[in-house]
Design a protein around this motif. Sequence first.
Motif, PDB file in Angstrom:
ATOM      1  N   MET A   1       0.854  -1.171   0.000  1.00  0.00           N
ATOM      2  CA  MET A   1       0.000   0.000   0.000  1.00  0.00           C
ATOM      3  C   MET A   1       0.898   1.230   0.000  1.00  0.00           C
ATOM      4  N   SER A   2       0.646   2.134  -0.929  1.00  0.00           N
ATOM      5  CA  SER A   2       1.446   3.353  -1.015  1.00  0.00           C
ATOM      6  C   SER A   2       1.030   4.331   0.092  1.00  0.00           C
TER       7      SER A   2
ATOM      8  N   GLU B   1       0.099   7.372  -0.334  1.00  0.00           N
ATOM      9  CA  GLU B   1      -1.120   8.057  -0.760  1.00  0.00           C
ATOM     10  C   GLU B   1      -2.358   7.207  -0.502  1.00  0.00           C
ATOM     11  N   GLU B   2      -2.271   5.918  -0.791  1.00  0.00           N
ATOM     12  CA  GLU B   2      -3.405   5.026  -0.537  1.00  0.00           C
ATOM     13  C   GLU B   2      -3.704   4.946   0.950  1.00  0.00           C
ATOM     14  N   MET B   3      -2.644   4.865   1.760  1.00  0.00           N
ATOM     15  CA  MET B   3      -2.840   4.788   3.209  1.00  0.00           C
ATOM     16  C   MET B   3      -3.482   6.075   3.723  1.00  0.00           C
ATOM     17  N   THR B   4      -3.026   7.218   3.209  1.00  0.00           N
ATOM     18  CA  THR B   4      -3.610   8.493   3.606  1.00  0.00           C
ATOM     19  C   THR B   4      -5.087   8.544   3.242  1.00  0.00           C
ATOM     20  N   ASP B   5      -5.420   8.096   2.041  1.00  0.00           N
ATOM     21  CA  ASP B   5      -6.823   8.050   1.623  1.00  0.00           C
ATOM     22  C   ASP B   5      -7.656   7.168   2.540  1.00  0.00           C
ATOM     23  N   GLU B   6      -7.104   6.023   2.929  1.00  0.00           N
ATOM     24  CA  GLU B   6      -7.814   5.114   3.830  1.00  0.00           C
ATOM     25  C   GLU B   6      -8.073   5.771   5.184  1.00  0.00           C
TER      26      GLU B   6
ATOM     27  N   THR C   1     -10.739   8.434   4.863  1.00  0.00           N
ATOM     28  CA  THR C   1     -12.055   7.804   4.697  1.00  0.00           C
ATOM     29  C   THR C   1     -12.576   7.291   6.037  1.00  0.00           C
TER      30      THR C   1
ATOM     31  N   ARG D   1      -0.554  -0.920  10.987  1.00  0.00           N
ATOM     32  CA  ARG D   1       0.313  -0.431   9.912  1.00  0.00           C
ATOM     33  C   ARG D   1       1.699  -0.094  10.445  1.00  0.00           C
TER      34      ARG D   1
END
Length: 57
Positions: free
Chosen positions: A1-2, A4-9, A12, A31
């Motif tokens: 998981m990048s 950016e993806e982690m930040t989005d998660e 959310t 994480r």
Amino acid sequence: MSLEEMTDEIITLTIAGIETTATCLTWACYRLARQPALGDRPAAEAPAVLAGQPADR
């Protein structure tokens, strides 16, 4: 998981209000356990944020 993806998660989970605070903290701990380097920045910033105050305050 990048990153950016982690930040989005995280955004959310936090803003949407679908998950509880405990679940968000569990996810963050998971994480950090999987990628300890992610905790380096917050650990380095903690002394400045606390400004000499004990962390348990």
